[in-house]
Write a protein that holds these residues in place. Structure first.
Motif, short mmCIF file in Angstrom:
data_model
loop_
_atom_site.label_atom_id
_atom_site.label_comp_id
_atom_site.label_asym_id
_atom_site.label_seq_id
_atom_site.Cartn_x
_atom_site.Cartn_y
_atom_site.Cartn_z
N GLY A 203 -4.38 7.37 -8.70
CA GLY A 203 -3.91 5.99 -8.59
C GLY A 203 -4.33 5.17 -9.80
O GLY A 203 -5.32 5.47 -10.46
N TYR A 205 -5.26 1.20 -10.94
CA TYR A 205 -5.77 -0.02 -10.31
C TYR A 205 -6.04 -1.08 -11.37
O TYR A 205 -6.23 -0.77 -12.55
CB TYR A 205 -7.03 0.30 -9.51
CG TYR A 205 -6.81 1.39 -8.49
CD1 TYR A 205 -6.28 1.10 -7.23
CD2 TYR A 205 -7.07 2.73 -8.80
CE1 TYR A 205 -6.05 2.11 -6.32
CE2 TYR A 205 -6.84 3.73 -7.89
CZ TYR A 205 -6.32 3.42 -6.65
OH TYR A 205 -6.06 4.42 -5.74
N ALA A 390 -11.81 0.62 -7.34
CA ALA A 390 -10.90 1.74 -7.53
C ALA A 390 -11.33 2.97 -6.74
O ALA A 390 -10.52 3.60 -6.05
CB ALA A 390 -10.80 2.07 -9.02
N ALA A 393 -10.66 2.59 -3.00
CA ALA A 393 -9.23 2.74 -2.68
C ALA A 393 -8.83 4.22 -2.67
O ALA A 393 -8.07 4.67 -1.82
CB ALA A 393 -8.39 1.97 -3.69
N GLN A 394 -9.39 4.96 -3.62
CA GLN A 394 -9.11 6.40 -3.67
C GLN A 394 -9.65 7.14 -2.45
O GLN A 394 -9.01 8.05 -1.93
CB GLN A 394 -9.75 6.98 -4.93
CG GLN A 394 -8.99 6.68 -6.21
CD GLN A 394 -7.75 7.52 -6.35
OE1 GLN A 394 -6.63 7.02 -6.16
NE2 GLN A 394 -7.92 8.79 -6.65
N LYS A 397 -7.31 6.61 0.32
CA LYS A 397 -6.08 7.35 0.09
C LYS A 397 -6.28 8.85 0.37
O LYS A 397 -5.44 9.50 0.99
CB LYS A 397 -5.61 7.15 -1.35
CG LYS A 397 -4.28 7.80 -1.68
CD LYS A 397 -3.90 7.62 -3.15
CE LYS A 397 -3.54 6.19 -3.48
NZ LYS A 397 -2.98 6.08 -4.86
N LYS A 785 -2.80 -2.32 -5.19
CA LYS A 785 -3.65 -1.69 -6.20
C LYS A 785 -4.27 -2.70 -7.16
O LYS A 785 -4.85 -2.30 -8.17
CB LYS A 785 -2.83 -0.67 -6.99
CG LYS A 785 -2.30 0.46 -6.13
CD LYS A 785 -1.49 1.44 -6.96
CE LYS A 785 -0.96 2.58 -6.09
NZ LYS A 785 -0.18 3.56 -6.90
#
Length: 796
Positions: A203, A205, A390, A393-394, A397, A785
């Motif tokens: 991803g 960000y 970041a 968020a990963q 995910k 993001k």
């Protein structure tokens, strides 16, 4: 306390009685400046006044990158009431630049400006409005130059080199001169680990530029002295760092520049760099009159550094059972026109880029750019904030791809004591990451639909949008999200980090009184309380005076990196022990080893007991001290660190690590894109709660700043120009935006630290932001993001 505990919140009435009144380590001692600040009577640096003083004003560049063709100050000098106008050509010393790490920032622009708002000229006048009007009469002719405003324009083959004469030690390790610093971290075999991964997610960000938004604007008072020097009273975070930068530019030895800390209205990193300090001193020395400078809020947005905006790319891999295999990432920080603290922020971002998780195979790259955007430097969290947004968020995910609960996935991979950071450093103190996550998840959720009243009509104050009355509950969806972060404590990578304290024990009015003198900047964190608590505990006295912070004692380092309680608190403790040893020596010499009163006193003092009366313990102290005070001064250093290897990033770079976890509960109007954060529960290990109420206050404050970055705070920069330099357009959370913040505090002692404490102020700023974003994603199903998230991101 052994093990873990939830620190109770004490009420003011409880604080005024019982154990807390003794005011030792572990008590919620009241702040001596608390009432004054709450009632508005506290004297901040902007409140200072001096007879016959002048007012200083700074003329700033309207352009972000331009050549200065000419400067005409004649009309300004001719204005009645003006005492001096200074430009680059008037600077008195050969040294005309300064800098926190690298000396690359001009005192006044000479030949070129590199960012909007760069200082070009100074005016001193007998009234602030006269100074402002005179500055407006200075005629500056500019020739605009091409802009460097992002990675593409900074690293292009034909990019203007913003600092062609740089000769700093980072220059040899960067592939382009517009890169301030680059730090790779490589460990293990990422290619082989990626081949083993059964699930891989990636991803991109983005983190916007955040302002420290401190209460008191930049301000200070410079008073010329008879010896040709100057006395400067200023709000800052690090007196001796300021002194080191100021004296060479004035052409004075450091002992001719005497600095005293004035009242500080918050800092959060924004006062680590100089603002008006040199300018006020230059005007005072030129006019031979006291000069006061106070920025208004508009000027403040251009007068200090901000949080680095960042773009981040991440790749995580895992096996089907949820075990992390590898991490690849690239972090690009926009440092703006001058270096400030960017090299250290790069080091922090890279070394924390994997988060508080066990992963043996990593390829990490972090770098900071020189651009024509506003200079960026220290802000609470210091590079670890951007990385945490970041990597968390990963983790969400990756958990979703694996079909795992996001908290249990984190707990499965959570580091603990004995595990290694990506730098190879062993975490050799408690790292209760899994326990922090368990605690926030186990906490009961707040009730649903809190906006509903008994009569059925919604209470709009509890809805997204609040009193704007934009929704009555239609389209409102609840979301819950989790995040955890890791942050270093104290200065790192081989920096000679030390703090100095002077402690004096004497008899005043028949009672022993301790005086503690350090240069530690009290910026609101509570050092004035903790240092007194330590002295009471170590010396067994009830009366402690905190001497004003100044440069007449050795450096206490910066009030940043969550280090002051560790470092200056450690120094106060160490010097109190020296004083105590001398008292013991005198006691044995004068009273005899077997004197019953002295034996009792010595026993209690060696046990660190706080004595609350002037009875059997204080009496022998009075006899021992007599008219001969005991005084000691010394430095305290933490265990040494080393610079990270420039090629691999390996090394023992950090003194200590701090951990915090959050659970965010939000309600989102998915049709309008409005967000209401209902609760931000936090669990954090602080090692030892030196002042429990103050610890909880620090966690509340850090959590709220993370909330601001998540949903509202951003300096909008377009073509290198700031578009919202005011609190009308730059929004920060008010009390109406602040959610309930229940806190669990763990006290798992770090054996390497004084009292086992762990720096507490920064860690909650990391995890609160990604927790809020995770909750909004849960409510909306959007990827989101970028922070801060805006309504258009939700409804697009």
């Amino acid at each position: 306390m052994a093990g873990s505990t939830r620190v109770p919140t004490r009420t003011p009435s409880q604080l005024s009685q019982g154990a807390a009144v003794s005011g030792g380590v572990g008590d919620s001692s009241l702040r001596p400046d608390g009432v004054l600040k709450a009632t508005g009577e506290f004297a901040y640096s902007s409140d200072m006044w001096h007879e016959d003083m002048l007012w200083g004003f700074t003329l700033r560049s309207p352009h972000a990158h331009a050549e200065i063709v000419s400067v005409d100050v004649g009309e300004a000098l001719a204005q009645a009431g003006v005492y001096a106008v200074l430009t680059h050509d008037d600077l008195p010393a050969e040294v005309k630049k300064y800098g926190l790490e690298l000396r690359d920032t001009p005192v006044l622009a000479g030949g070129k400006v590199r960012h909007q708002g760069e200082p070009v000229a100074l005016v001193a006048a007998d009234h602030p409005e006269t100074a402002r009007r005179a500055a407006a009469k200075i005629k500056v002719e500019y020739r605009e130059l091409p802009l460097v405003h992002d990675e593409a324009t900074a690293l292009a083959a034909d990019a203007p080199v913003l600092h062609p004469d740089r000769d700093d030690h980072h220059a040899a390790h960067v592939p382009h001169p517009n890169i301030v610093h680059r730090q790779p971290i490589v460990r293990g075999d990422v290619a082989a680990a990626a081949a083993r991964a059964e699930v891989v997610v990636s991803g991109e960000y983005e983190v916007g530029m955040q302002d420290q938004a401190f209460l008191g604007p930049e301000s200070g008072l410079a008073v010329p002295a008879e010896d040709g020097g100057v006395d400067l009273y200023v709000a800052t975070q690090w007196l001796h760092s300021d002194l080191r930068q100021i004296a060479p530019v004035l052409g004075l030895p450091e002992d001719k520049v005497r600095m005293t800390l004035a009242g500080v209205g918050g800092a959060f990193g924004g006062r680590e760099d100089l603002s008006m300090q040199i300018h006020a001193c230059l005007l005072a020395l030129r006019t031979r009159k006291p000069v006061k400078m106070v920025y208004n809020r508009f000027e403040s947005f251009f007068g200090h550094v901000h949080r680095h905006p960042a773009t981040l790319w991440y790749e995580h891999g895992a096996t089907r059972d949820g075990t992390l295999t590898h991490i690849r990432c690239r972090i690009v920080l926009d440092g703006g026109a001058y270096a400030s603290a960017s090299p250290a922020v790069v080091g922090n971002a890279s070394s924390h880029a994997a988060g508080p998780y066990v992963v043996d195979d990593v390829e990490i790259e972090a770098l900071a750019l020189y651009t024509n955007n506003p200079p960026c430097g220290a802000m609470r969290g210091f590079g670890a904030v951007q990385a945490c947004f970041a990597y968390e968020a990963q983790m969400d995910k990756l958990a979703a791809e694996l079909g795992m609960d996001p908290v249990e996935f984190r707990r499965k991979n959570a580091m603990s004591q004995g595990d290694r950071m990506p730098t190879g450093q062993v975490v050799d103190s408690p790292a209760p990451v899994a326990e922090l996550l368990r605690r926030v998840k186990a906490r009961p959720l707040p009730p649903e639909r809190q906006w509903e009243t008994l009569g059925g009509a919604p209470d709009v104050r509890a809805l997204p949008g609040g009193l704007s009355n934009t929704t009555h509950g239609e389209g409102v969806v609840r979301g819950v999200g989790y995040a955890v972060g890791v942050k270093n404590v104290c200065f790192s990578e081989g920096f000679d980090d030390y703090s100095t304290a002077r402690v004096r024990l004497e008899v005043i009015g028949g009672e022993p009184v301790a005086t503690v003198h350090t240069a530690a900047a009290e910026v609101g964190q509570g050092g004035v309380t903790v240092h007194a608590q330590i002295a009471r505990t170590e010396l067994g006295v009830t009366r402690v005076t905190i001497h004003p912070a100044d440069t007449r004692v050795g450096s206490a380092g910066s009030t940043s990196a969550s280090r002051q309680t560790y470092m200056t608190g450690g120094a106060v403790r160490h010097v109190c022990e020296l004083v105590r040893e001398e008292v013991f020596r005198r006691g044995r010499e004068r009273l005899g080893t077997y004197h019953p009163a002295w034996a009792t006193a010595e026993l209690l003092l060696e046990g660190g007991k706080v004595v609350t009366d002037a009875g059997e313990v204080l009496a022998p102290l009075v006899d021992v001290l007599g008219d001969e005070p005991v005084e000691a001064v010394d430095e305290f250093r933490h265990r040494p660190t080393v610079a990270l290897d420039p090629a691999t990033g390996q090394g023992f770079g950090h003194v200590q690590f701090s951990f915090a976890a959050h659970r965010a509960v939000v309600e989102v109007d998915t049709e309008l894109g409005l967000v209401k954060v209902i609760e931000l529960a936090c669990a954090q290990d602080v090692g030892k709660a030196m002042n429990p109420d103050a610890v909880v206050g620090q966690i509340h404050g850090g959590t709220t700043q993370g909330l601001g970055l998540a949903v509202m705070e951003e300096i909008v920069v377009e073509n290198a120009k700031v578009r919202n330099p005011s609190f009308t357009d730059y929004l920060i959370p008010t009390i109406l935006d602040t959610p309930t913040i229940p806190v669990d505090v763990l006290e798992l002692a770090d054996e390497h630290a004084p009292y086992g404490l762990r720096g507490a102020g920064e860690a909650p700023t990391l995890s609160s932001t990604p927790a809020v974003l995770a909750a909004i994603r849960a409510a909306t199903g959007k990827a989101l993001k970028r922070v801060p998230v805006r309504p258009e991101h939700i409804v697009a």
